[in-house]
Design a protein around this motif. Structure first.
Motif, PDB file in Angstrom:
ATOM      1  N   SER A  41       0.681  -1.151  -0.177  1.00  0.00           N
ATOM      2  CA  SER A  41      -0.036   0.132  -0.089  1.00  0.00           C
ATOM      3  C   SER A  41       0.692   1.195  -0.112  1.00  0.00           C
ATOM      4  CB  SER A  41      -0.896  -0.028   0.953  1.00  0.00           C
ATOM      5  OG  SER A  41      -1.631  -1.027   1.326  1.00  0.00           O
ATOM      6  N   HIS A  42       1.769   1.207   0.728  1.00  0.00           N
ATOM      7  CA  HIS A  42       2.840   2.490   0.912  1.00  0.00           C
ATOM      8  C   HIS A  42       3.386   2.634  -0.535  1.00  0.00           C
ATOM      9  CE1 HIS A  42       2.234   3.825   5.093  1.00  0.00           C
ATOM     10  NE2 HIS A  42       2.456   2.567   5.440  1.00  0.00           N
ATOM     11  N   ALA A  43       3.890   1.541  -1.057  1.00  0.00           N
ATOM     12  CA  ALA A  43       4.480   1.714  -2.373  1.00  0.00           C
ATOM     13  C   ALA A  43       3.487   2.128  -3.294  1.00  0.00           C
ATOM     14  CB  ALA A  43       5.005   0.303  -2.780  1.00  0.00           C
ATOM     15  N   MET A  44       2.279   1.837  -3.403  1.00  0.00           N
ATOM     16  CA  MET A  44       1.456   2.584  -4.308  1.00  0.00           C
ATOM     17  C   MET A  44       1.168   3.916  -4.164  1.00  0.00           C
ATOM     18  SD  MET A  44      -0.027   1.147  -6.950  1.00  0.00           S
ATOM     19  CE  MET A  44      -0.252   2.476  -8.104  1.00  0.00           C
ATOM     20  N   LYS A  45       1.066   4.168  -2.879  1.00  0.00           N
ATOM     21  CA  LYS A  45       1.032   5.579  -2.568  1.00  0.00           C
ATOM     22  C   LYS A  45       2.155   6.698  -3.104  1.00  0.00           C
ATOM     23  CE  LYS A  45      -0.782   9.140   0.347  1.00  0.00           C
ATOM     24  NZ  LYS A  45       0.157  10.057  -0.111  1.00  0.00           N
ATOM     25  N   ALA A  46       3.299   5.809  -2.687  1.00  0.00           N
ATOM     26  CA  ALA A  46       4.626   6.639  -3.182  1.00  0.00           C
ATOM     27  C   ALA A  46       4.626   6.990  -4.704  1.00  0.00           C
ATOM     28  CB  ALA A  46       5.738   5.847  -2.416  1.00  0.00           C
ATOM     29  N   LEU A  47       4.189   5.584  -5.374  1.00  0.00           N
ATOM     30  CA  LEU A  47       4.159   5.828  -6.810  1.00  0.00           C
ATOM     31  C   LEU A  47       3.338   6.745  -7.451  1.00  0.00           C
ATOM     32  CD1 LEU A  47       4.862   1.834  -7.454  1.00  0.00           C
ATOM     33  CD2 LEU A  47       6.654   3.873  -7.940  1.00  0.00           C
TER      34      LEU A  47
END
Ligand code: HEM
Length: 427
Positions: A269-275
């Motif tokens: 989830s954090h990865a998607m937010k960062a991307l």
């Protein structure tokens, strides 16, 4: 990210639950202040209203990368046996379900770790690989026609849970129950999951017991009908290091679902937010997904730091980071801070998928407790993001994520997203 230093060094209270509800920029600002001005502060423990636990004396808080490495590497001085996953000393019955490996010291720890490592050998992981791919595609298939969904519940959460259940041989019909009970255990600090604070411990213990009961049933089944899952392997007494008892197995299962499930989900989830926040990084990764995946995954682990801290206890008088400590003192390793240490990471508040070197401590520091599931987690994150970026290429987050209020798990509870609908099975 632009960090904000709104608190002076004396105003930073890591035991105060409201500290963990502050915007991320302020939290990062506070840890930057501590690293610079008071890197090993002593934090008093606070009374947790309505929870029947004696208030502890407090703890030394490690905020620098070098100090966390030192504590992790020296388990004979900084032990885990008095509790690693909770700053408060928990009642003994908790260790039954939440203790296990992670709260043990040698020689017990080494012995158990050798046994459970059977499930994490390169061969065992290779066996899971097809399942990871197939399940990741099935997850996308379930949402692709809708054009919108909750990223956490519908995309990030199912894969880690399904893979752990597959490893242990848990039938599909029980996956939802495992998912709900795990959320209860890890969301303890967050009113959304826990319900009435007076019942917190009881609720968590109940959730742990239900997971343990499920594992006991599995144990019975596998004793009669062994299969090629991890449950059978751990019960197999012919192995060199011996077998696990049913109770040990139940406790290990609870550890696996709590350790491997929400952590990996939050990393995704954090990865998607960062991307989404840094579209240049998304473009860059899409242009060479396989080439950049190794560094991108490590950067995601550093950036997200899904486990905020682990605890150790001093086995003797010692000194760490210039701070004298006494035998019995608690020491808390704030991985979130070590992963932004400007002495180790250039421009630490920048999300950079090509960052190298990247000696993050997202899986803990080097030492006997280093995350057993690290390679499995890396694999799951990579496959899931591959599927999302390629099959839902214009996915965007449509309102701010709702964050878990916890000093232990850096979690996202809900994150609505939207994308152009597509057809299932078009991978
Ligand atoms: C992004 C995902 C993950 C993160 C960030 C993470 C993080 C961590 C951390 C910080 C520790 C403690 C290290 C220490 O005390 O020094 C740990 C231990 C552990 N993790 Fe993970 N973990 C993840 C995924 C997984 C997965 C997928 C599994 C298994 C399916 C797993 C199983 C374990 C176990 C069994 C331990 C205890 C090891 C021991 O005490 O010997 N973890 N993990």
């Amino acid at each position: 990210m632009e960090i904000k230093k709104v608190l002076s060094v004396d105003e930073i209270e890591l035991s105060d639950p409201t500290f963990w509800a502050r915007p991320l920029e302020e939290r990062e600002g506070a840890f930057a202040t501590l690293r610079a001005e008071n890197p090993v502060p002593f934090m008093k423990e606070q009374d947790i209203p309505d929870i029947p636990l004696p208030t502890g004396p407090g703890y030394w808080s490690l905020t620098r990368h070098a100090d966390i490495l030192e504590a992790s590497r020296n388990p004979e001085i900084y032990c885990s046996g008095k509790g690693a996953t909770s700053i408060a000393d928990l009642p003994p019955e908790f260790n039954e379900f939440f203790g296990g490996l992670i709260n043990m010291d040698d020689p017990r720890h080494g012995h158990q770790r050798r046994i459970v490592s059977r499930g994490f050998t390169p061969r065992a992981l290779a066996k899971l690989e097809a399942g990871v791919q197939r399940r990741a595609d099935a997850i996308i298939d379930r949402v692709i026609e809708r054009g919108e969904c909750d990223f956490v519940a519908d995309i990030a959460a199912p894969l880690p849970l399904e893979i752990i259940c597959d490893m242990m041989g848990i039938p599909e019909s029980q996956h939802q129950m495992v998912f709900e009970r795990t959320n209860i255990i890890l969301g303890l600090g967050d009113p959304d999951f826990a319900g009435n604070p007076q019942d917190l411990l009881k609720i968590a213990l109940g959730a742990g017991s239900e997971l343990a009961a499920l594992m006991n049933e599995m144990t019975e089944l596998r004793r009669k009908n062994p299969s090629d899952d991890l449950t059978s392997a751990l019960l197999n007494a012919d192995m060199e290091d011996g077998a696990m008892t049913g109770a040990e197995l139940a406790s290990f299962f609870v550890l696996l679902v709590v350790a491997g499930n929400e952590t990996t989900r939050n990393a995704i989830s954090h990865a998607m937010k960062a991307l989404c926040d840094y579209p240049d990084q998304r473009q860059k990764w899409l242009a060479d997904f396989d080439g950049l995946a190794p560094t991108a995954i490590e950067e995601i682990l550093r950036w997200s730091t899904p486990v905020i801290h682990m605890r150790r206890t001093c086995t003797r008088d010692t000194e760490l980071g210039g701070q004298a400590m006494k035998e019995g003192d608690k020491v808390v390793l704030f991985y979130c801070s070590a992963n932004r240490d400007e002495k180790v990471f250039a421009d630490p508040h920048r999300f950079d998928i090509a960052r190298t070197p990247n000696e993050h401590v997202g899986f803990g520091g080097p030492g006997p407790h280093f995350c057993l599931g690290a390679n499995l987690a890396r694999r799951e994150i990579r496959v899931m993001l591959d599927r999302i970026l390629h099959r839902l290429p214009d996915l965007e987050i449509t309102s701010p994520p709702s964050r878990l209020q916890s000093n232990f798990i850096h979690g996202i509870k809900r994150m609505p997203c939207a994308f152009t609908p597509g057809k299932p099975g078009t991978a």
